[in-house]
Motif scaffolding. Structure first.
Motif, PDB file in Angstrom:
ATOM      1  N   LEU A 147       0.791  -0.998  -0.110  1.00  0.00           N
ATOM      2  CA  LEU A 147       0.116  -0.416   0.064  1.00  0.00           C
ATOM      3  C   LEU A 147       0.829   1.424   0.057  1.00  0.00           C
ATOM      4  CD1 LEU A 147      -2.143   1.676   0.334  1.00  0.00           C
ATOM      5  CD2 LEU A 147      -2.368   1.160   2.525  1.00  0.00           C
ATOM      6  N   GLY A 148       2.001   1.730   0.504  1.00  0.00           N
ATOM      7  CA  GLY A 148       3.037   2.037   0.968  1.00  0.00           C
ATOM      8  C   GLY A 148       3.351   2.657   0.397  1.00  0.00           C
ATOM      9  N   GLN A 149       3.709   1.582  -0.989  1.00  0.00           N
ATOM     10  CA  GLN A 149       4.757   2.116  -2.506  1.00  0.00           C
ATOM     11  C   GLN A 149       4.120   2.245  -3.150  1.00  0.00           C
ATOM     12  OE1 GLN A 149       6.071  -2.161  -2.099  1.00  0.00           O
ATOM     13  NE2 GLN A 149       8.039  -1.851  -0.982  1.00  0.00           N
ATOM     14  N   SER A 209       8.392   0.979 -14.166  1.00  0.00           N
ATOM     15  CA  SER A 209      10.358   0.316 -13.631  1.00  0.00           C
ATOM     16  C   SER A 209       9.917   0.516 -11.867  1.00  0.00           C
ATOM     17  CB  SER A 209      11.493   1.102 -14.291  1.00  0.00           C
ATOM     18  OG  SER A 209      10.899   1.088 -15.529  1.00  0.00           O
ATOM     19  N   ILE A 210       9.485   1.636 -11.815  1.00  0.00           N
ATOM     20  CA  ILE A 210       9.616   1.698 -10.132  1.00  0.00           C
ATOM     21  C   ILE A 210       9.290   0.783  -9.447  1.00  0.00           C
ATOM     22  CG2 ILE A 210       9.407   3.382  -8.347  1.00  0.00           C
ATOM     23  CD1 ILE A 210       9.965   5.150 -10.027  1.00  0.00           C
ATOM     24  N   TRP A 214      10.299  -2.029  -6.749  1.00  0.00           N
ATOM     25  CA  TRP A 214       9.589  -1.789  -5.478  1.00  0.00           C
ATOM     26  C   TRP A 214       9.135  -3.245  -5.212  1.00  0.00           C
ATOM     27  CZ3 TRP A 214       8.246   3.859  -4.316  1.00  0.00           C
ATOM     28  CH2 TRP A 214       9.233   4.516  -5.183  1.00  0.00           C
ATOM     29  N   ILE A 215       8.533  -3.930  -6.454  1.00  0.00           N
ATOM     30  CA  ILE A 215       6.843  -4.663  -5.085  1.00  0.00           C
ATOM     31  C   ILE A 215       7.280  -6.043  -6.313  1.00  0.00           C
ATOM     32  CG2 ILE A 215       5.404  -2.403  -4.503  1.00  0.00           C
ATOM     33  CD1 ILE A 215       3.395  -3.904  -7.511  1.00  0.00           C
ATOM     34  N   PRO A 234      17.724  -2.514 -16.137  1.00  0.00           N
ATOM     35  CA  PRO A 234      16.916  -0.973 -15.887  1.00  0.00           C
ATOM     36  C   PRO A 234      17.667   0.065 -14.896  1.00  0.00           C
ATOM     37  CG  PRO A 234      16.769  -3.586 -14.111  1.00  0.00           C
ATOM     38  CD  PRO A 234      17.970  -3.347 -15.634  1.00  0.00           C
ATOM     39  N   TRP A 235      17.395   0.917 -14.910  1.00  0.00           N
ATOM     40  CA  TRP A 235      18.082   1.967 -14.129  1.00  0.00           C
ATOM     41  C   TRP A 235      17.840   2.222 -12.689  1.00  0.00           C
ATOM     42  CZ3 TRP A 235      16.271   6.772 -18.011  1.00  0.00           C
ATOM     43  CH2 TRP A 235      16.081   6.365 -19.432  1.00  0.00           C
ATOM     44  N   PRO A 236      18.011   2.413 -11.992  1.00  0.00           N
ATOM     45  CA  PRO A 236      18.135   2.814 -10.897  1.00  0.00           C
ATOM     46  C   PRO A 236      16.769   3.684 -10.512  1.00  0.00           C
ATOM     47  CG  PRO A 236      20.524   3.598 -11.346  1.00  0.00           C
ATOM     48  CD  PRO A 236      19.588   3.011 -12.499  1.00  0.00           C
ATOM     49  N   VAL A 237      16.254   3.899  -9.376  1.00  0.00           N
ATOM     50  CA  VAL A 237      15.096   4.116  -9.149  1.00  0.00           C
ATOM     51  C   VAL A 237      15.519   5.573  -8.991  1.00  0.00           C
ATOM     52  CG1 VAL A 237      12.940   4.569  -7.136  1.00  0.00           C
ATOM     53  CG2 VAL A 237      14.314   2.048  -8.220  1.00  0.00           C
ATOM     54  N   TRP A 238      16.616   6.063  -8.997  1.00  0.00           N
ATOM     55  CA  TRP A 238      16.403   7.966  -8.705  1.00  0.00           C
ATOM     56  C   TRP A 238      16.232   8.347  -9.539  1.00  0.00           C
ATOM     57  CZ3 TRP A 238      20.533  10.101 -11.200  1.00  0.00           C
ATOM     58  CH2 TRP A 238      20.916   9.388 -11.459  1.00  0.00           C
ATOM     59  N   MET A 239      16.672   7.947 -11.035  1.00  0.00           N
ATOM     60  CA  MET A 239      16.694   7.939 -12.166  1.00  0.00           C
ATOM     61  C   MET A 239      15.440   8.345 -12.911  1.00  0.00           C
ATOM     62  SD  MET A 239      20.552   6.856 -14.198  1.00  0.00           S
ATOM     63  CE  MET A 239      20.220   6.958 -15.804  1.00  0.00           C
TER      64      MET A 239
END
Length: 270
Positions: A147-149, A209-210, A214-215, A234-239
């Motif tokens: 739920l949070g993600q 992609s995020i 995450w899940i 895959p790219w990093p999440v921050w990108m």
């Protein structure tokens, strides 16, 4: 800058009070209840039928949750973000906004944040309902974490798509909702699924992609190695977050330029 912020706050409060009508409230409630109700019907039917169908439904439950909530999120943004200029022209209040210093940008930003707030509230309510339904039937591994993600992902989606839809509302005016819907179908749906570099310019690619990071894998009939083979490493999440933030700021900036430079024709002038 200060008077823009204060004006946006005043516009947000005024539009929020104006939105607290039974018609708009029932529309928001209907959108929020649609995903959990649909998911409950599908899952209940599958569990009543037989265990084989129920197992298949359980496998795709996360994808169904994401798809249904994304649908109502987009519908909410179409209803509240695109008519930012058209509503003022139809209400014959644009002439008052146009002659006041900074009023155009204040109105633009205030309605943008209102669209984000309402769409995020609808999306999070629908998401919580869907997770409650799915967890009651089959049990999710970590429902609160999911739920949070997903709430954070939908928050990013609300900010970036509200900015894009608000920009389209300043350009196309009467056809903004149609153009925005076409944009979501043509660009953010079909173009994002093209296994090429062009898909990386779409916001749905970055949001998807995020979600995969995450899940875990929620795409039906597709494994993570197959996805990476088609779309690359895959790219990093921050990108991905940076790309979403840049698009949000860019769309808002262009929208502010358009709304301050363009001359809109009111019904009294036609």
């Amino acid at each position: 800058m200060i008077h823009w912020i204060r004006g946006a706050q005043a516009t947000f409060g005024f539009e929020l009070r104006r939105s607290l009508t039974w018609n708009r409230f029932l529309v928001a409630v209907g959108l929020a209840l649609f995903p959990p109700v649909m998911l409950n019907v599908v899952v209940r039917t599958a569990f009543v039928s037989n265990s084989v169908i129920a197992a298949g439904v359980s496998e795709y439950s996360v994808f169904a949750i994401i798809f249904l909530v994304a649908l109502v999120c987009v519908l909410s943004l179409l209803l509240w973000a695109t008519p930012n200029v058209q509503s003022e022209l139809e209400g014959k209040t644009w002439s008052f906004i146009a002659v006041r210093p900074g009023a155009r940008i204040a109105s633009y930003l205030g309605k943008y944040f209102l669209a984000v707030g309402i769409s995020l509230a609808v999306s999070c309510t629908a998401l919580a309902g869907c997770i409650l339904v799915a967890n009651s039937y089959q049990g999710l591994e970590n429902p609160l974490k999911t739920l949070g993600q997903l709430s954070l992902i939908y928050a990013m989606a609300c900010f970036v798509y509200a900015a894009i839809f608000s920009l389209l509302g300043t350009i196309f005016i009467k056809r903004a909702m149609v153009v925005a819907a076409g944009f979501m179908i043509g660009v953010e749906t079909f173009l994002s699924l093209v296994p090429a570099v062009v898909s990386k310019v779409t916001m749905s690619y970055h949001l998807r992609s995020i979600g995969l990071e995450w899940i875990g894998n929620f795409l039906p009939e597709t494994s993570l190695p197959e996805y990476e083979m088609a779309y690359g490493e895959p790219w990093p999440v921050w990108m991905h977050m940076t790309c979403i933030a840049i698009m949000t700021i860019l769309a808002l900036a262009i929208g502010m330029i358009v709304i301050t430079q363009r001359q809109y024709v009111t019904s009294d002038q036609t």
